[in-house]
Design an enzyme around this catalytic site. Structure first.
Site, PDB file in Angstrom:
ATOM      1  CB  SER A   1      72.754  29.725 -59.213  1.00 32.13           C
ATOM      2  OG  SER A   1      73.627  29.162 -60.160  1.00 32.13           O
TER       3      SER A   1
ATOM      4  CE1 TYR B   1      74.270  25.687 -54.704  1.00 29.07           C
ATOM      5  CE2 TYR B   1      74.587  25.696 -57.080  1.00 29.07           C
ATOM      6  CZ  TYR B   1      74.523  26.371 -55.875  1.00 29.07           C
ATOM      7  OH  TYR B   1      74.690  27.737 -55.852  1.00 29.07           O
TER       8      TYR B   1
ATOM      9  CE  LYS C   1      71.759  28.571 -54.440  1.00 24.08           C
ATOM     10  NZ  LYS C   1      71.702  29.270 -53.150  1.00 24.08           N
TER      11      LYS C   1
HETATM   12  P1  NAD Z   1      80.256  29.994 -49.379  1.00 26.63           P
HETATM   13  O1  NAD Z   1      80.253  28.542 -49.101  1.00 26.63           O
HETATM   14  O2  NAD Z   1      81.548  30.717 -49.308  1.00 26.63           O
HETATM   15  O3  NAD Z   1      79.230  30.736 -48.405  1.00 26.63           O
HETATM   16  C1  NAD Z   1      78.057  30.116 -47.914  1.00 26.63           C
HETATM   17  C2  NAD Z   1      78.095  30.181 -46.398  1.00 26.63           C
HETATM   18  O4  NAD Z   1      76.928  29.530 -45.884  1.00 26.63           O
HETATM   19  C3  NAD Z   1      79.315  29.486 -45.797  1.00 26.63           C
HETATM   20  O5  NAD Z   1      80.038  30.405 -44.993  1.00 26.63           O
HETATM   21  C4  NAD Z   1      78.723  28.353 -44.974  1.00 26.63           C
HETATM   22  O6  NAD Z   1      79.463  28.113 -43.794  1.00 26.63           O
HETATM   23  C5  NAD Z   1      77.318  28.868 -44.699  1.00 26.63           C
HETATM   24  N1  NAD Z   1      76.336  27.815 -44.436  1.00 26.63           N
HETATM   25  C6  NAD Z   1      76.095  26.684 -45.135  1.00 26.63           C
HETATM   26  N2  NAD Z   1      75.132  25.968 -44.526  1.00 26.63           N
HETATM   27  C7  NAD Z   1      74.754  26.665 -43.425  1.00 26.63           C
HETATM   28  C8  NAD Z   1      73.815  26.432 -42.395  1.00 26.63           C
HETATM   29  N3  NAD Z   1      73.077  25.304 -42.333  1.00 26.63           N
HETATM   30  N4  NAD Z   1      73.653  27.373 -41.434  1.00 26.63           N
HETATM   31  C9  NAD Z   1      74.405  28.491 -41.471  1.00 26.63           C
HETATM   32  N5  NAD Z   1      75.325  28.753 -42.394  1.00 26.63           N
HETATM   33  C10 NAD Z   1      75.486  27.860 -43.375  1.00 26.63           C
HETATM   34  O7  NAD Z   1      79.554  30.208 -50.788  1.00 26.63           O
HETATM   35  P2  NAD Z   1      79.461  31.521 -51.679  1.00 26.63           P
HETATM   36  O8  NAD Z   1      80.220  31.262 -52.928  1.00 26.63           O
HETATM   37  O9  NAD Z   1      79.744  32.724 -50.877  1.00 26.63           O
HETATM   38  O10 NAD Z   1      77.933  31.461 -52.070  1.00 26.63           O
HETATM   39  C11 NAD Z   1      76.962  32.270 -51.400  1.00 26.63           C
HETATM   40  C12 NAD Z   1      75.596  31.970 -51.984  1.00 26.63           C
HETATM   41  O11 NAD Z   1      75.609  32.260 -53.383  1.00 26.63           O
HETATM   42  C13 NAD Z   1      75.185  30.507 -51.882  1.00 26.63           C
HETATM   43  O12 NAD Z   1      73.780  30.466 -51.650  1.00 26.63           O
HETATM   44  C14 NAD Z   1      75.507  29.948 -53.239  1.00 26.63           C
HETATM   45  O13 NAD Z   1      74.697  28.838 -53.541  1.00 26.63           O
HETATM   46  C15 NAD Z   1      75.168  31.137 -54.118  1.00 26.63           C
HETATM   47  N6  NAD Z   1      75.864  31.127 -55.414  1.00 26.63           N
HETATM   48  C16 NAD Z   1      77.228  31.049 -55.445  1.00 26.63           C
HETATM   49  C17 NAD Z   1      77.891  31.035 -56.673  1.00 26.63           C
HETATM   50  C18 NAD Z   1      79.386  30.896 -56.750  1.00 26.63           C
HETATM   51  O14 NAD Z   1      79.892  30.572 -57.828  1.00 26.63           O
HETATM   52  N7  NAD Z   1      80.132  31.120 -55.684  1.00 26.63           N
HETATM   53  C19 NAD Z   1      77.154  31.122 -57.865  1.00 26.63           C
HETATM   54  C20 NAD Z   1      75.758  31.209 -57.782  1.00 26.63           C
HETATM   55  C21 NAD Z   1      75.119  31.219 -56.538  1.00 26.63           C
HETATM   56  C1  WQD Z   2      83.516  26.914 -65.289  1.00 27.35           C
HETATM   57  C2  WQD Z   2      84.038  26.277 -66.577  1.00 27.35           C
HETATM   58  C3  WQD Z   2      84.048  23.873 -66.530  1.00 27.35           C
HETATM   59  C4  WQD Z   2      87.054  23.342 -63.465  1.00 27.35           C
HETATM   60  C5  WQD Z   2      79.278  26.367 -61.113  1.00 27.35           C
HETATM   61  C6  WQD Z   2      77.887  25.986 -60.662  1.00 27.35           C
HETATM   62  C7  WQD Z   2      76.988  27.196 -60.675  1.00 27.35           C
HETATM   63  C8  WQD Z   2      77.594  28.311 -59.880  1.00 27.35           C
HETATM   64  C9  WQD Z   2      78.982  28.623 -60.323  1.00 27.35           C
HETATM   65  C10 WQD Z   2      77.208  28.128 -57.587  1.00 27.35           C
HETATM   66  C11 WQD Z   2      83.201  25.072 -66.990  1.00 27.35           C
HETATM   67  C12 WQD Z   2      85.449  24.425 -66.653  1.00 27.35           C
HETATM   68  C13 WQD Z   2      86.167  23.909 -64.365  1.00 27.35           C
HETATM   69  C14 WQD Z   2      88.191  22.630 -63.951  1.00 27.35           C
HETATM   70  C15 WQD Z   2      87.483  23.129 -66.182  1.00 27.35           C
HETATM   71  N1  WQD Z   2      77.715  27.876 -58.523  1.00 27.35           N
HETATM   72  N2  WQD Z   2      86.388  23.803 -65.704  1.00 27.35           N
HETATM   73  N3  WQD Z   2      88.353  22.565 -65.307  1.00 27.35           N
HETATM   74  O1  WQD Z   2      80.210  24.908 -63.679  1.00 27.35           O
HETATM   75  O2  WQD Z   2      79.932  27.194 -64.742  1.00 27.35           O
HETATM   76  O3  WQD Z   2      79.188  26.829 -62.444  1.00 27.35           O
HETATM   77  O4  WQD Z   2      79.776  27.426 -60.294  1.00 27.35           O
HETATM   78  O5  WQD Z   2      77.063  28.158 -56.546  1.00 27.35           O
HETATM   79  O6  WQD Z   2      75.758  26.815 -60.149  1.00 27.35           O
HETATM   80  O7  WQD Z   2      77.373  24.987 -61.516  1.00 27.35           O
HETATM   81  O8  WQD Z   2      81.583  26.900 -62.882  1.00 27.35           O
HETATM   82  O9  WQD Z   2      83.921  27.261 -62.252  1.00 27.35           O
HETATM   83  O10 WQD Z   2      82.964  24.939 -62.067  1.00 27.35           O
HETATM   84  O11 WQD Z   2      83.362  25.897 -64.315  1.00 27.35           O
HETATM   85  O12 WQD Z   2      87.684  23.024 -67.399  1.00 27.35           O
HETATM   86  O13 WQD Z   2      88.983  22.092 -63.192  1.00 27.35           O
HETATM   87  O14 WQD Z   2      85.362  25.785 -66.329  1.00 27.35           O
HETATM   88  O15 WQD Z   2      83.882  22.734 -67.325  1.00 27.35           O
HETATM   89  O16 WQD Z   2      83.142  25.072 -68.393  1.00 27.35           O
HETATM   90  P1  WQD Z   2      80.207  26.364 -63.552  1.00 27.35           P
HETATM   91  P2  WQD Z   2      83.014  26.228 -62.788  1.00 27.35           P
END
Ligand code: NAD
Ligand code: WQD
Length: 342
Positions: free
Chosen positions: A127, A152, A156
């Site tokens: 991330s 969290y 990463k």
């Molecule tokens: P998500 O929660 O939809 O998917 C993650 C999946 O992992 C879920 O289906 C959950 O049930 C499963 N999981 C959690 N713990 C588990 C365990 N102990 N055993 C087996 N399965 C488990 O999240 P996502 O948005 O699809 O994110 C996928 C990956 O990308 C994650 O590693 C997340 O940290 C990373 N990521 C997401 C974002 C974002 O904004 N969505 C941004 C950066 C990184």
């Molecule tokens: C985006 C912008 C908020 C909600 C997070 C995690 C990152 C990654 C992606 C991973 C920010 C603003 C949000 C609301 C708002 N996750 N906001 N009102 O914080 O950039 O990133 O998600 O798994 O690790 O930190 O994403 O979508 O939460 O926020 O004003 O109700 O929207 O302040 O500027 P963020 P976000």
């Protein structure tokens, strides 16, 4: 013979979109998830999109015995895409042990079992949060990683360090860490998308739920940042663009094109949009007037975070193609479909 790949967290938001892209490219995918943040019905919906229902096992990947049996049954896999993790930033601040325990143990179990079964190729979901509060924008992979602002985020950063340490001594491990910026949007079919449990933490689902009348009002966290309109700036990218990057990264691994056995890539569009830009795009593409007001800054938020994605373009031949308007419209169409039972 189709190549088999294991997708952990495969029924989740990004995992399910990535599974679709791999299936469409002719891979044999096996999904594993404990369903703590996703639904088993995703499998049927992947089948509706691709014509193939992926193999699936419900396993808590922190359970090493079950993880071991799973890897033993799939030792013929050519690699693992590791999405499985907990991802709620705010919850991780309140419950750090839960996050370190889950996210780090999943990774350790996956790495250990890959090694034992001779599976070399790993893609890890990282991330942009590993950059902490950046000194320079846009951020390249050369930028120093810093202490992320949440446990969290730190899972990463620590995970990347664990993988890198292992690649220094492992004879076989070949890993790519993909640093996602802000994925939003849903698959064109509107069969899969983001379905957060409870009150959304992230901006886009909060916007769509507000427009759908599930939330009364969006609070914008801060309008006094040093940005063009005072609201915070992020690099939003469409989840389908993001999913495609995984296939390209995996192809780089299996064709031994990596320059080192641990590579990192930023995945973003390279353009920063403010919260108000996202709202304006949403209102324009949907014709809906969103109910919102300003609130104080959210703890841990950085003012601006956007990528320089050139390395991914050069080495992976990947570029995000979909626009902010594509993303906001797709998110809204998905929200409606989700409420209507797909
Ligand atoms: P998500 O929660 O939809 O998917 C993650 C999946 O992992 C879920 O289906 C959950 O049930 C499963 N999981 C959690 N713990 C588990 C365990 N102990 N055993 C087996 N399965 C488990 O999240 P996502 O948005 O699809 O994110 C996928 C990956 O990308 C994650 O590693 C997340 O940290 C990373 N990521 C997401 C974002 C974002 O904004 N969505 C941004 C950066 C990184
Ligand atoms: C985006 C912008 C908020 C909600 C997070 C995690 C990152 C990654 C992606 C991973 C920010 C603003 C949000 C609301 C708002 N996750 N906001 N009102 O914080 O950039 O990133 O998600 O798994 O690790 O930190 O994403 O979508 O939460 O926020 O004003 O109700 O929207 O302040 O500027 P963020 P976000």
């Amino acid at each position: 013979m189709k190549q088999k790949i294991i997708i952990t967290g495969g029924t989740g938001y990004i995992g399910s979109h990535t599974a679709v892209e791999f299936i469409m490219k002719g891979f044999n995918v096996v999904l594993v998830d404990d369903l703590s943040n996703s639904e088993v019905s995703v499998l049927d919906r992947i089948q509706e999109i691709t014509g193939t229902k992926p193999l699936f096992e419900q396993i808590d990947l922190t359970d090493n015995n079950r993880t071991k049996s799973f890897f033993n049954a799939h030792k013929d896999a050519s690699g693992v895409i590791n999405f499985a993790a907990l991802k709620a930033v705010g919850e991780s601040v309140k419950k750090p042990i839960k996050y370190y325990h889950n996210n780090i143990n999943i990774l350790l179990n996956v790495l250990e079992n890959m090694e034992n079964q001779g599976i070399s190729n790993l893609i890890f979901s990282s991330s942009a949060t590993v950059y902490g509060l950046p000194d320079v924008l846009p951020i390249t992979e050369e930028n120093q990683t810093k202490r992320p602002t949440s446990p969290y985020g730190n899972t990463k950063k620590v995970a990347e360090e664990i993988i890198e340490d292992l690649t220094k001594v492992s004879e076989s491990l070949n890993a790519i860490s993909l640093r996602y910026f802000n994925p939003i949007g849903a698959h064109d079919s509107l069969k899969i998308g983001e379905a957060p449990n409870g009150i959304p933490n992230n901006l886009m689902p909060f916007i769509t739920q507000t427009a759908a009348g599930i939330r009364r009002e969006l609070k914008i966290f801060g309008n006094d940042y040093d940005t063009p309109d005072g609201t915070a700036v992020r690099d939003y990218l469409h989840v389908v663009d993001l999913a495609k990057a995984h296939v390209l990264a995996f192809e780089r691994l299996i064709s031994n094109q990596s320059k080192s056995n641990f590579e990192v890539y930023n995945l973003g569009t390279g353009t920063g949009y403010s919260v108000l830009d996202v709202i304006n795009s949403f209102e324009k593409t949907t014709g809906i007037s969103l109910n919102y007001s300003y609130d104080k800054r959210r703890d841990g938020d950085v003012p601006q975070l956007y990528s320089n994605p050139n390395k991914a373009q050069t080495n992976l031949n990947w570029k995000a193609l979909l626009t902010l308007d594509d993303m906001t419209l797709s998110s809204w169409k998905w929200e409606q479909n989700l409420r209507n039972g797909y």
